[in-house]
Design a protein around this motif. Structure first.
Motif, PDB file in Angstrom:
ATOM      1  N   ASP A  78      22.837  -6.581 -16.349  1.00  0.00           N
ATOM      2  CA  ASP A  78      23.260  -6.000 -14.875  1.00  0.00           C
ATOM      3  C   ASP A  78      21.941  -5.932 -14.332  1.00  0.00           C
ATOM      4  OD1 ASP A  78      23.572  -3.740 -13.396  1.00  0.00           O
ATOM      5  OD2 ASP A  78      25.044  -2.943 -14.438  1.00  0.00           O
ATOM      6  N   ARG A  79      21.983  -6.152 -13.080  1.00  0.00           N
ATOM      7  CA  ARG A  79      20.679  -6.345 -12.434  1.00  0.00           C
ATOM      8  C   ARG A  79      20.899  -5.508 -10.883  1.00  0.00           C
ATOM      9  NH1 ARG A  79      17.980  -9.961 -15.261  1.00  0.00           N
ATOM     10  NH2 ARG A  79      19.025 -11.511 -16.352  1.00  0.00           N
ATOM     11  N   SER A  80      21.742  -4.618 -11.176  1.00  0.00           N
ATOM     12  CA  SER A  80      22.181  -3.833  -9.986  1.00  0.00           C
ATOM     13  C   SER A  80      21.218  -2.606  -9.427  1.00  0.00           C
ATOM     14  CB  SER A  80      23.631  -3.197 -10.103  1.00  0.00           C
ATOM     15  OG  SER A  80      23.367  -2.158 -11.212  1.00  0.00           O
ATOM     16  N   ARG A  81      20.230  -2.378 -10.264  1.00  0.00           N
ATOM     17  CA  ARG A  81      19.534  -0.977 -10.082  1.00  0.00           C
ATOM     18  C   ARG A  81      17.957  -1.435  -9.470  1.00  0.00           C
ATOM     19  NH1 ARG A  81      23.085  -0.357 -14.101  1.00  0.00           N
ATOM     20  NH2 ARG A  81      24.097   1.565 -14.305  1.00  0.00           N
ATOM     21  N   THR A  82      17.441  -1.012  -8.486  1.00  0.00           N
ATOM     22  CA  THR A  82      16.033  -1.116  -8.095  1.00  0.00           C
ATOM     23  C   THR A  82      15.487   0.150  -7.535  1.00  0.00           C
ATOM     24  OG1 THR A  82      16.277  -3.432  -7.390  1.00  0.00           O
ATOM     25  CG2 THR A  82      14.300  -2.157  -6.748  1.00  0.00           C
ATOM     26  N   TRP A  83      14.538   0.787  -8.377  1.00  0.00           N
ATOM     27  CA  TRP A  83      13.953   2.210  -8.007  1.00  0.00           C
ATOM     28  C   TRP A  83      12.752   1.733  -7.344  1.00  0.00           C
ATOM     29  CZ3 TRP A  83      13.404   1.793 -13.869  1.00  0.00           C
ATOM     30  CH2 TRP A  83      14.362   2.558 -14.603  1.00  0.00           C
ATOM     31  N   ILE A  84      12.846   2.615  -5.997  1.00  0.00           N
ATOM     32  CA  ILE A  84      11.771   2.495  -4.859  1.00  0.00           C
ATOM     33  C   ILE A  84      10.905   3.692  -4.672  1.00  0.00           C
ATOM     34  CG2 ILE A  84      11.211   1.852  -2.369  1.00  0.00           C
ATOM     35  CD1 ILE A  84      14.322   0.333  -2.432  1.00  0.00           C
ATOM     36  N   VAL A  85       9.845   3.676  -5.179  1.00  0.00           N
ATOM     37  CA  VAL A  85       8.828   4.532  -4.833  1.00  0.00           C
ATOM     38  C   VAL A  85       7.575   4.241  -3.676  1.00  0.00           C
ATOM     39  CG1 VAL A  85       6.737   5.788  -5.747  1.00  0.00           C
ATOM     40  CG2 VAL A  85       8.659   4.868  -7.386  1.00  0.00           C
ATOM     41  N   SER A  86       7.926   5.295  -2.772  1.00  0.00           N
ATOM     42  CA  SER A  86       7.179   4.925  -1.404  1.00  0.00           C
ATOM     43  C   SER A  86       6.435   6.486  -1.117  1.00  0.00           C
ATOM     44  CB  SER A  86       8.062   4.634  -0.374  1.00  0.00           C
ATOM     45  OG  SER A  86       9.146   5.541  -0.197  1.00  0.00           O
ATOM     46  N   ARG A  87       5.395   6.168  -0.297  1.00  0.00           N
ATOM     47  CA  ARG A  87       4.555   7.127   0.196  1.00  0.00           C
ATOM     48  C   ARG A  87       5.330   7.621   1.468  1.00  0.00           C
ATOM     49  NH1 ARG A  87      -0.836   6.922  -1.939  1.00  0.00           N
ATOM     50  NH2 ARG A  87      -1.390   4.623  -2.827  1.00  0.00           N
ATOM     51  N   THR A  88       5.058   9.047   1.780  1.00  0.00           N
ATOM     52  CA  THR A  88       5.737   9.632   2.969  1.00  0.00           C
ATOM     53  C   THR A  88       4.204  10.426   3.396  1.00  0.00           C
ATOM     54  OG1 THR A  88       6.244  11.770   1.891  1.00  0.00           O
ATOM     55  CG2 THR A  88       7.715   9.898   1.848  1.00  0.00           C
ATOM     56  N   ALA A  89       4.538  11.189   4.424  1.00  0.00           N
ATOM     57  CA  ALA A  89       3.372  11.961   5.179  1.00  0.00           C
ATOM     58  C   ALA A  89       3.024  12.992   4.412  1.00  0.00           C
ATOM     59  CB  ALA A  89       3.763  12.360   6.605  1.00  0.00           C
ATOM     60  N   ALA A  90       4.069  13.689   3.456  1.00  0.00           N
ATOM     61  CA  ALA A  90       3.810  14.741   2.561  1.00  0.00           C
ATOM     62  C   ALA A  90       4.180  14.500   1.133  1.00  0.00           C
ATOM     63  CB  ALA A  90       5.493  15.740   3.226  1.00  0.00           C
ATOM     64  N   ALA A 116       0.865  -1.338  -0.285  1.00  0.00           N
ATOM     65  CA  ALA A 116       0.117   0.141  -0.122  1.00  0.00           C
ATOM     66  C   ALA A 116       0.905   1.445  -0.192  1.00  0.00           C
ATOM     67  CB  ALA A 116      -1.026  -0.025   1.244  1.00  0.00           C
ATOM     68  N   ASP A 117       2.327   1.092   0.472  1.00  0.00           N
ATOM     69  CA  ASP A 117       2.970   2.232   0.362  1.00  0.00           C
ATOM     70  C   ASP A 117       4.245   2.263  -0.177  1.00  0.00           C
ATOM     71  OD1 ASP A 117       1.323   3.864   2.384  1.00  0.00           O
ATOM     72  OD2 ASP A 117       1.761   2.326   4.069  1.00  0.00           O
ATOM     73  N   ARG A 118       4.627   1.138  -0.803  1.00  0.00           N
ATOM     74  CA  ARG A 118       6.005   1.050  -1.599  1.00  0.00           C
ATOM     75  C   ARG A 118       5.747   0.367  -2.758  1.00  0.00           C
ATOM     76  NH1 ARG A 118      11.577   0.214   0.844  1.00  0.00           N
ATOM     77  NH2 ARG A 118      12.456  -1.592  -0.178  1.00  0.00           N
ATOM     78  N   ILE A 119       6.434   0.441  -3.846  1.00  0.00           N
ATOM     79  CA  ILE A 119       6.535  -0.222  -4.996  1.00  0.00           C
ATOM     80  C   ILE A 119       8.287  -0.391  -5.482  1.00  0.00           C
ATOM     81  CG2 ILE A 119       5.974  -0.067  -7.403  1.00  0.00           C
ATOM     82  CD1 ILE A 119       3.582   1.791  -6.720  1.00  0.00           C
ATOM     83  N   GLU A 120       8.487  -1.595  -5.742  1.00  0.00           N
ATOM     84  CA  GLU A 120       9.849  -1.721  -6.045  1.00  0.00           C
ATOM     85  C   GLU A 120      10.001  -2.313  -7.351  1.00  0.00           C
ATOM     86  OE1 GLU A 120      10.525  -4.980  -3.169  1.00  0.00           O
ATOM     87  OE2 GLU A 120      10.300  -3.790  -1.483  1.00  0.00           O
ATOM     88  N   ILE A 121      10.927  -1.417  -8.170  1.00  0.00           N
ATOM     89  CA  ILE A 121      10.872  -1.474  -9.884  1.00  0.00           C
ATOM     90  C   ILE A 121      12.253  -1.793 -10.006  1.00  0.00           C
ATOM     91  CG2 ILE A 121      10.378  -0.570 -11.930  1.00  0.00           C
ATOM     92  CD1 ILE A 121       8.692   1.523 -10.330  1.00  0.00           C
ATOM     93  N   PRO A 122      12.690  -2.950 -10.181  1.00  0.00           N
ATOM     94  CA  PRO A 122      14.126  -3.285 -10.661  1.00  0.00           C
ATOM     95  C   PRO A 122      14.288  -3.037 -12.094  1.00  0.00           C
ATOM     96  CG  PRO A 122      13.059  -5.389  -9.469  1.00  0.00           C
ATOM     97  CD  PRO A 122      12.151  -4.121  -9.575  1.00  0.00           C
TER      98      PRO A 122
END
Length: 198
Positions: A88-100, A69-75
């Motif tokens: 090369d599988r070194s990178r993962t983008w992480i999008v998460s919700r914050t209070a702001a 509900a608060d985090r998406i992991e995108i390799p």
């Protein structure tokens, strides 16, 4: 009559407030990514700078691998850039919700799964953005990391992610630097192996 008009105006305002509350562009953006959870897509380099020469013409895959509900992991996988010439599988983008708002972090790892010296850098949204595009100016923690590791050129980074019906684009901008990779939602592919260390 006056009472009826007041009631009508109050009802209209309440309706506007409800619409505004449910039309948060960051929620819409997050939900649009999460709706594709588990899917992987082919892509390519969409910018053309000398700094990106090693990626030019390489096959790329982004995988919306894990969502809560608060985090998406995108390799982000790139063919031919690993030390052995493989993916090369070194990178993962992480999008998460914050209070702001929303936060983007970059998880970088070595092939043995250990974290790179420069990892978990990124930033938080500074405005509401749109349902299709969010920007993430570099945060203080990342600036300190970049300065500590001799990467002062990165202290003005602004990253962006776009997701539309057509596809997904990741970008990095700063003075003299314009990097883009783009993935086509019309080109789904089989999910790749887990990124290194996950």
């Amino acid at each position: 009559m006056k009472a009826a008009l007041s009631l009508l105006a109050a009802t209209a305002l309440a309706g506007c407030a409800t619409t505004a509350a449910t039309a948060n562009p960051q929620d819409a953006f997050f939900d649009a990514l999460a709706a594709r959870c588990g899917q992987a897509y082919a892509g390519q380099l969409a910018s053309d700078q000398d700094a990106d020469a090693d990626m030019r013409g390489k096959a790329m895959v982004m995988h919306i691998r894990h969502c809560t509900a608060d985090r998406i992991e995108i390799p982000f996988h790139i063919e031919g850039l690993a030390a052995d010439g493989g993916w090369d599988r070194s990178r993962t983008w992480i999008v998460s919700r914050t209070a702001a708002g929303l936060r983007l972090k970059h998880d970088h790892r070595h092939a043995d799964g250990t974290h790179d010296e420069v990892t978990l850098y990124g930033g938080d949204t500074a405005d509401s953005g749109s349902a299709t595009r969010q920007s993430f100016p570099v945060d203080a923690e990342s600036i300190a990391m970049f300065e500590r590791t001799g990467r002062g050129v990165s202290t003005t980074n602004i990253w962006s992610i776009e997701t539309t019906e057509a596809g997904f684009t990741y970008g990095l901008d700063r003075k003299g630097r314009h990097f883009r990779v783009a993935f086509d939602y019309a080109k789904p592919v089989a999910p790749p192996p887990a990124p290194w260390g996950w």
